[in-house]
Scaffold this motif. Structure first.
Motif, mmCIF file in Angstrom:
data_model
loop_
_atom_site.group_PDB
_atom_site.id
_atom_site.type_symbol
_atom_site.label_atom_id
_atom_site.label_comp_id
_atom_site.label_asym_id
_atom_site.label_seq_id
_atom_site.Cartn_x
_atom_site.Cartn_y
_atom_site.Cartn_z
ATOM 1 N N LEU A 131 0.832 -1.209 0.000
ATOM 2 C CA LEU A 131 0.000 0.000 0.000
ATOM 3 C C LEU A 131 0.865 1.258 0.000
ATOM 4 C CD1 LEU A 131 -3.070 0.520 0.100
ATOM 5 C CD2 LEU A 131 -2.844 0.771 2.561
ATOM 6 N N ILE A 132 1.883 1.267 0.836
ATOM 7 C CA ILE A 132 2.784 2.424 0.898
ATOM 8 C C ILE A 132 3.567 2.558 -0.405
ATOM 9 C CG2 ILE A 132 4.814 3.393 2.054
ATOM 10 C CD1 ILE A 132 3.701 2.147 4.657
ATOM 11 N N ALA A 133 4.056 1.435 -0.937
ATOM 12 C CA ALA A 133 4.800 1.481 -2.203
ATOM 13 C C ALA A 133 3.912 2.000 -3.334
ATOM 14 C CB ALA A 133 5.351 0.096 -2.544
ATOM 15 N N GLU A 134 2.655 1.577 -3.358
ATOM 16 C CA GLU A 134 1.736 2.048 -4.392
ATOM 17 C C GLU A 134 1.508 3.549 -4.295
ATOM 18 O OE1 GLU A 134 -1.740 -0.292 -3.703
ATOM 19 O OE2 GLU A 134 -0.849 -2.104 -4.558
ATOM 20 N N ARG A 135 1.507 4.084 -3.079
ATOM 21 C CA ARG A 135 1.248 5.514 -2.879
ATOM 22 C C ARG A 135 2.497 6.369 -3.134
ATOM 23 N NH1 ARG A 135 -3.058 3.281 -2.673
ATOM 24 N NH2 ARG A 135 -4.733 3.588 -1.181
ATOM 25 N N LEU A 136 3.663 5.845 -2.757
ATOM 26 C CA LEU A 136 4.873 6.673 -2.807
ATOM 27 C C LEU A 136 5.699 6.519 -4.080
ATOM 28 C CD1 LEU A 136 6.265 6.337 0.842
ATOM 29 C CD2 LEU A 136 4.804 8.129 -0.121
ATOM 30 N N GLU A 162 14.976 8.593 -9.502
ATOM 31 C CA GLU A 162 15.392 7.306 -8.940
ATOM 32 C C GLU A 162 15.484 7.372 -7.408
ATOM 33 O OE1 GLU A 162 19.053 4.081 -9.249
ATOM 34 O OE2 GLU A 162 19.067 5.841 -10.533
ATOM 35 N N PHE A 163 16.013 8.471 -6.898
ATOM 36 C CA PHE A 163 16.151 8.612 -5.441
ATOM 37 C C PHE A 163 14.788 8.566 -4.757
ATOM 38 C CE2 PHE A 163 16.312 11.195 -1.568
ATOM 39 C CZ PHE A 163 17.262 10.479 -0.850
ATOM 40 N N GLN A 164 13.785 9.224 -5.331
ATOM 41 C CA GLN A 164 12.434 9.204 -4.756
ATOM 42 C C GLN A 164 11.861 7.788 -4.762
ATOM 43 O OE1 GLN A 164 10.727 12.376 -7.300
ATOM 44 N NE2 GLN A 164 9.847 13.136 -5.365
ATOM 45 N N GLN A 165 12.096 7.059 -5.838
ATOM 46 C CA GLN A 165 11.610 5.680 -5.907
ATOM 47 C C GLN A 165 12.289 4.820 -4.854
ATOM 48 O OE1 GLN A 165 12.388 4.733 -10.014
ATOM 49 N NE2 GLN A 165 10.376 5.468 -10.687
ATOM 50 N N LEU A 166 13.607 4.944 -4.754
ATOM 51 C CA LEU A 166 14.347 4.167 -3.757
ATOM 52 C C LEU A 166 13.861 4.501 -2.347
ATOM 53 C CD1 LEU A 166 17.947 4.402 -5.246
ATOM 54 C CD2 LEU A 166 16.579 2.323 -5.024
ATOM 55 N N LEU A 167 13.706 5.772 -2.059
ATOM 56 C CA LEU A 167 13.247 6.189 -0.740
ATOM 57 C C LEU A 167 11.834 5.666 -0.460
ATOM 58 C CD1 LEU A 167 13.969 7.787 1.796
ATOM 59 C CD2 LEU A 167 12.992 9.814 0.689
ATOM 60 N N GLY A 168 10.967 5.708 -1.457
ATOM 61 C CA GLY A 168 9.608 5.197 -1.299
ATOM 62 C C GLY A 168 9.585 3.712 -0.978
ATOM 63 N N PHE A 169 10.399 2.945 -1.705
ATOM 64 C CA PHE A 169 10.472 1.505 -1.438
ATOM 65 C C PHE A 169 11.074 1.231 -0.058
ATOM 66 C CE2 PHE A 169 10.355 0.682 -6.178
ATOM 67 C CZ PHE A 169 9.131 0.041 -6.156
ATOM 68 N N ALA A 201 15.597 -4.226 -4.988
ATOM 69 C CA ALA A 201 14.875 -5.139 -5.876
ATOM 70 C C ALA A 201 13.620 -4.478 -6.441
ATOM 71 C CB ALA A 201 14.510 -6.419 -5.132
ATOM 72 N N GLY A 202 12.889 -3.761 -5.595
ATOM 73 C CA GLY A 202 11.693 -3.075 -6.066
ATOM 74 C C GLY A 202 12.012 -2.066 -7.141
ATOM 75 N N ARG A 203 13.060 -1.293 -6.939
ATOM 76 C CA ARG A 203 13.481 -0.298 -7.932
ATOM 77 C C ARG A 203 13.951 -0.965 -9.209
ATOM 78 N NH1 ARG A 203 14.241 2.605 -11.733
ATOM 79 N NH2 ARG A 203 15.761 4.256 -11.824
ATOM 80 N N ALA A 204 14.712 -2.066 -9.095
ATOM 81 C CA ALA A 204 15.214 -2.767 -10.280
ATOM 82 C C ALA A 204 14.063 -3.338 -11.105
ATOM 83 C CB ALA A 204 16.171 -3.879 -9.861
ATOM 84 N N VAL A 205 13.067 -3.905 -10.445
ATOM 85 C CA VAL A 205 11.924 -4.462 -11.175
ATOM 86 C C VAL A 205 11.118 -3.339 -11.814
ATOM 87 C CG1 VAL A 205 9.725 -5.677 -10.902
ATOM 88 C CG2 VAL A 205 11.793 -6.580 -9.837
ATOM 89 N N LEU A 206 10.916 -2.250 -11.109
ATOM 90 C CA LEU A 206 10.163 -1.126 -11.659
ATOM 91 C C LEU A 206 10.854 -0.565 -12.901
ATOM 92 C CD1 LEU A 206 7.740 0.810 -11.255
ATOM 93 C CD2 LEU A 206 9.298 2.271 -9.950
ATOM 94 N N ALA A 207 12.187 -0.458 -12.839
ATOM 95 C CA ALA A 207 12.935 0.113 -13.955
ATOM 96 C C ALA A 207 13.187 -0.887 -15.081
ATOM 97 C CB ALA A 207 14.275 0.655 -13.452
ATOM 98 N N GLY A 208 13.372 -2.148 -14.733
ATOM 99 C CA GLY A 208 13.836 -3.101 -15.722
ATOM 100 C C GLY A 208 12.808 -4.062 -16.278
ATOM 101 N N TYR A 209 11.629 -4.106 -15.707
ATOM 102 C CA TYR A 209 10.645 -5.073 -16.169
ATOM 103 C C TYR A 209 9.304 -4.380 -16.385
ATOM 104 C CZ TYR A 209 8.160 -9.515 -16.506
ATOM 105 O OH TYR A 209 7.393 -10.583 -16.936
ATOM 106 N N PRO A 210 9.203 -3.628 -17.476
ATOM 107 C CA PRO A 210 7.974 -2.864 -17.705
ATOM 108 C C PRO A 210 6.763 -3.735 -18.016
ATOM 109 C CG PRO A 210 9.441 -2.700 -19.597
ATOM 110 C CD PRO A 210 10.199 -3.428 -18.516
ATOM 111 N N LEU A 211 6.958 -5.014 -18.299
ATOM 112 C CA LEU A 211 5.816 -5.887 -18.592
ATOM 113 C C LEU A 211 5.069 -6.318 -17.341
ATOM 114 C CD1 LEU A 211 7.377 -8.166 -21.370
ATOM 115 C CD2 LEU A 211 5.941 -6.133 -21.640
ATOM 116 N N LEU A 212 5.684 -6.116 -16.173
ATOM 117 C CA LEU A 212 4.998 -6.440 -14.925
ATOM 118 C C LEU A 212 3.788 -5.534 -14.821
ATOM 119 C CD1 LEU A 212 5.299 -8.254 -12.373
ATOM 120 C CD2 LEU A 212 6.264 -6.261 -11.253
#
Length: 187
Positions: A101-106, A113-120, A172-183
């Motif tokens: 839930l927090i990851a979806e919101r942040l 990239e820094f904002q994504q990492l901090l959110g995760f 891992a969350g950042r890597a999947v978000l950046a590297g696997y757009p089919l998810l």
């Protein structure tokens, strides 16, 4: 849930189970072992989102309930839910949900990239550590008959390792978000 959602839920349940193959580290002063499976809870929430992440963890908890030895150390069965670690197991489900839930919101595509990492990192720390500890420590305090504060202080030994797990989940969350757009979008 779509077929893809079911496959992702099953995949992350399998990841949590595989993390259970690493032997637990038992401590003499607290009946809760150090395991790698809480990393899987954080990963499920960060990568799959709230509903699918919680569903993956719930699947693992159901496998434990039917007696499969999927917990670290080969534990399983209903007796686990009467023991000192039962609160942590229930906390896993809530923790994965809150993490997601927090990851979806942040975290959003297109953010720095820094904002994504901090959110995760915030998501994994609040959900995967805070919520899981809340359930686990409360149950452990009840089971042991010790004060909540005393049980909380004994549980502080887990914080350094769990922060490392939160950091791994963040990466891992950042890597999947950046590297696997089919998810599919986390829901």
């Amino acid at each position: 849930m779509t077929t893809r959602d079911l496959v992702l839920v099953a995949l992350f349940a399998a990841i949590i189970i595989v993390l259970g193959l690493l032997p637990p580290i038992t401590l003499g002063f607290i009946p809760v072992p150090i395991t790698a499976q809480s990393l899987g809870v954080m990963l499920a929430g960060c990568i799959l989102g709230a509903k699918r992440g919680a569903a993956a963890v719930l699947l693992v908890v159901l496998l434990v309930a039917i007696g499969l030895p999927v917990l670290s150390g080969g534990r399983g069965g209903l007796a686990v839910f009467a023991g000192p670690t039962a609160g942590y197991l229930v906390g896993w489900v809530a923790g994965a949900y809150v993490t997601g839930l927090i990851a979806e919101r942040l975290v959003r595509e297109g953010q720095a990239e820094f904002q994504q990492l901090l959110g995760f990192l915030v998501a994994a720390s609040v959900g995967g550590i805070g919520i899981v500890y809340l359930f686990g420590i409360a149950w452990l305090s009840y089971m042991s008959g010790k004060a909540f504060v005393e049980t909380t202080l004994a549980s502080l030994i887990f914080i350094p390792g769990d922060l490392v797990k939160a950091f791994v989940a963040m990466l891992a969350g950042r890597a999947v978000l950046a590297g696997y757009p089919l998810l599919p979008v986390r829901t």
